[in-house]
Design a protein around this motif. Structure first.
Motif, PDB file in Angstrom:
ATOM      1  N   THR A 125       0.833  -1.200   0.000  1.00 29.82           N
ATOM      2  CA  THR A 125       0.000   0.000   0.000  1.00 29.82           C
ATOM      3  C   THR A 125       0.869   1.252   0.000  1.00 29.82           C
ATOM      4  N   ARG A 126       0.564   2.153  -0.904  1.00 28.37           N
ATOM      5  CA  ARG A 126       1.221   3.456  -0.889  1.00 28.37           C
ATOM      6  C   ARG A 126       0.441   4.383   0.029  1.00 28.37           C
ATOM      7  N   VAL A 127       1.170   5.085   0.881  1.00 29.94           N
ATOM      8  CA  VAL A 127       0.561   6.055   1.790  1.00 29.94           C
ATOM      9  C   VAL A 127       0.969   7.449   1.317  1.00 29.94           C
ATOM     10  N   PRO A 128       0.048   8.201   0.711  1.00 33.57           N
ATOM     11  CA  PRO A 128       0.399   9.533   0.214  1.00 33.57           C
ATOM     12  C   PRO A 128       0.804  10.463   1.353  1.00 33.57           C
ATOM     13  N   ALA A 129       1.612  11.428   1.028  1.00 34.30           N
ATOM     14  CA  ALA A 129       2.056  12.408   2.018  1.00 34.30           C
ATOM     15  C   ALA A 129       0.867  12.984   2.763  1.00 34.30           C
ATOM     16  N   GLY A 130       0.935  12.987   4.083  1.00 35.70           N
ATOM     17  CA  GLY A 130      -0.130  13.535   4.909  1.00 35.70           C
ATOM     18  C   GLY A 130      -1.174  12.527   5.329  1.00 35.70           C
ATOM     19  N   ALA A 131      -1.226  11.351   4.650  1.00 41.27           N
ATOM     20  CA  ALA A 131      -2.183  10.310   5.028  1.00 41.27           C
ATOM     21  C   ALA A 131      -1.638   9.521   6.219  1.00 41.27           C
ATOM     22  N   ASP A 132      -2.516   8.779   6.866  1.00 36.88           N
ATOM     23  CA  ASP A 132      -2.160   8.056   8.084  1.00 36.88           C
ATOM     24  C   ASP A 132      -1.631   6.664   7.739  1.00 36.88           C
ATOM     25  N   TRP A 133      -0.340   6.453   7.935  1.00 36.56           N
ATOM     26  CA  TRP A 133       0.258   5.144   7.661  1.00 36.56           C
ATOM     27  C   TRP A 133      -0.255   4.068   8.614  1.00 36.56           C
ATOM     28  N   ARG A 134      -0.818   4.467   9.753  1.00 35.15           N
ATOM     29  CA  ARG A 134      -1.325   3.487  10.726  1.00 35.15           C
ATOM     30  C   ARG A 134      -2.504   2.697  10.172  1.00 35.15           C
ATOM     31  N   VAL A 135      -3.249   3.272   9.241  1.00 32.04           N
ATOM     32  CA  VAL A 135      -4.429   2.564   8.720  1.00 32.04           C
ATOM     33  C   VAL A 135      -4.032   1.263   8.031  1.00 32.04           C
ATOM     34  N   PRO A 136      -3.165   1.280   7.003  1.00 31.26           N
ATOM     35  CA  PRO A 136      -2.767   0.004   6.404  1.00 31.26           C
ATOM     36  C   PRO A 136      -1.892  -0.836   7.339  1.00 31.26           C
ATOM     37  N   PHE A 137      -1.097  -0.192   8.179  1.00 31.70           N
ATOM     38  CA  PHE A 137      -0.256  -0.904   9.135  1.00 31.70           C
ATOM     39  C   PHE A 137      -1.116  -1.767  10.056  1.00 31.70           C
TER      40      PHE A 137
END
Length: 445
Positions: free
Chosen positions: A169-181
């Motif tokens: 999953t790519r996490v765009p700048a400013g998005a929450d990486w915790r969601v896919p994590f």
């Protein structure tokens, strides 16, 4: 090798996908193959490649390594080879017990399968890598992001033992990486591996290549180099768009070859096939991942047409008669694989338009699975792409291949997908019909 005094076999662990090509090639040398399965069943995506009649014997690994070794030892194996990614770890364990002279470096076994251990092995060997962390601790990730100055930058989150871009999953700048994590952590993926940790990486930009190799006694050879085009499809990154064979005269080839050899040495791969995905960035080559098995999707057979050789053919010649492989490769025909992509979910129609693929001047092979009335899901990973299908184009003139690639995309754009209902997930939101895929743009990975 000298002629054996007793029957010998080639042992193929999880002989699915391209691994299914080993047995017929060994049979040409009069060598029977034995299939060993590390999985409870053949994955649905690979069912078409499985043919039990190719094997002298079928064995299943039930967790008892000693029992499996005892079953295999009387057959006098010539080699133990991984057919698919799921078989890499068991292949290592069996080779160490049955053919220690062919074993890859045992203490680096994890680095040939687990992406976290892989990155550690490269750092230990001084091989440049993408900045990344592998952990189950969100606090450690947060501290790493701050330490590396990656706050507000694009990131990638993926499991350390996934395959076919599952869970990438790519996490765009400013998005929450915790969601896919958090969504992936603790999940058992489609390869029956528990995601007990997660990888978080910087989003590397550049051109992605794959270097396909075969090694024997620590001597590395390159069977082909291809350039990937992958796109972002909504929230999904790394969706396959196309794969194009690179001429050995391309200026990128020397640097890619040197880097691939350094990666092979770093992870202790001295024997067998490898599929090495590399991003060529402004700072130089950087490893995405190494897979210690042949390039999947039937690639070796296509490579035989493009170059006159393949990883599988090199491996079989070596283990059958110790014929050393050439260090490099030649390009006989320009070749591109075009992968079909679904941009939205719904019911597809007008699939007859894809019949025109076989009439193209560069047509070589196709595996198009769409029929009117089929239900489509948005393409999220390689297995989703293979569900739709692909076309292989090959011709002495690269311009003809490029024209035919555009023709395939035009046919794809003429497909019609009717959403299940207006506003349903993955639909266009209009309640009407829409093409399955717009002309895809290209995105760095």
């Amino acid at each position: 090798m000298n002629a054996p005094s007793s029957p010998q076999v080639a042992v193929i662990v999880d002989p699915f996908s391209s691994g299914a090509q080993y047995a017929p090639r060994f049979a040409e040398f009069g060598i029977p193959s034995v299939a060993v399965s590390s999985l409870p069943e053949v994955p649905a995506a690979y069912a078409d490649s499985w043919d039990a009649t190719r094997y002298r014997q079928l064995l299943a690994f039930d967790g008892d390594l000693e029992r499996l070794v005892a079953q295999l030892r009387p057959l006098s194996p010539r080699c133990v080879l991984a057919g698919a990614e799921s078989g890499v770890e068991l292949t290592d364990r069996l080779t160490e017990r049955l053919l220690p002279e062919q074993a890859n470096t045992p203490q680096l076994s994890a680095a040939r399968r687990d992406k976290g251990a892989m990155a550690q092995a490269l750092r230990a060997a001084g091989v440049p890598t993408i900045r990344q962390i592998c952990t189950d601790d969100p606090a450690a990730v947060r501290a790493w992001i701050d330490r590396e100055g990656l706050a507000g930058r694009d990131l990638v989150v993926k499991p350390p033992k996934s395959g076919s871009t599952d869970g990438v999953t790519r996490v765009p700048a400013g998005a929450d990486w915790r969601v896919p994590f958090d969504a992936q952590l603790g999940r058992v993926n489609q390869w029956h591996n528990l995601n007990d940790r997660m990888m978080v990486q910087e989003y590397a930009r550049g051109t992605e290549f794959v270097v396909d190799t075969f090694s024997h006694r620590g001597r590395h050879t390159v069977a082909d180099i291809c350039r990937y085009s992958k796109i972002d499809n909504g929230e999904q990154m790394a969706v396959y768009d196309s794969l194009t064979w690179v001429s050995p005269d391309d200026p990128a080839v020397p640097a890619l070859t040197r880097y691939a050899e350094a990666v092979l040495d770093a992870v202790g791969l001295r024997h067998g096939a490898a599929h090495i995905e590399i991003m060529l960035t402004d700072e130089g080559p950087r490893l995405i991942e190494i897979n210690s098995r042949p390039h999947g999707g039937g690639h070796p057979a296509f490579n035989l047409t493009a170059t006159g050789d393949s990883q599988v053919h090199r491996a079989v010649r070596w283990f059958a008669r110790e014929e050393s492989a050439p260090k490099g490769y030649r390009l006989l025909r320009h070749m591109t694989v075009v992968f079909l992509i679904a941009r939205r979910s719904g019911t597809v129609s007008n699939t007859a338009v894809l019949d025109g693929i076989t009439e193209l001047a560069s047509y070589h092979h196709s595996a198009v699975r769409l029929r009117d009335g089929d239900r489509l899901e948005v393409t999220r990973d390689l297995l989703g792409t293979l569900t739709l299908g692909f076309a292989v184009l090959a011709h002495p003139d690269p311009a003809q291949v490029e024209r035919d690639v555009a023709a395939v995309r035009a046919m794809e754009a003429a497909l019609v997908v009717t959403p299940d209902s207006a506003g349903s997930p993955g639909s266009s939101g209009s309640g009407g019909s829409a093409p399955v895929a717009a002309a895809p743009g290209h995105a760095a990975r």
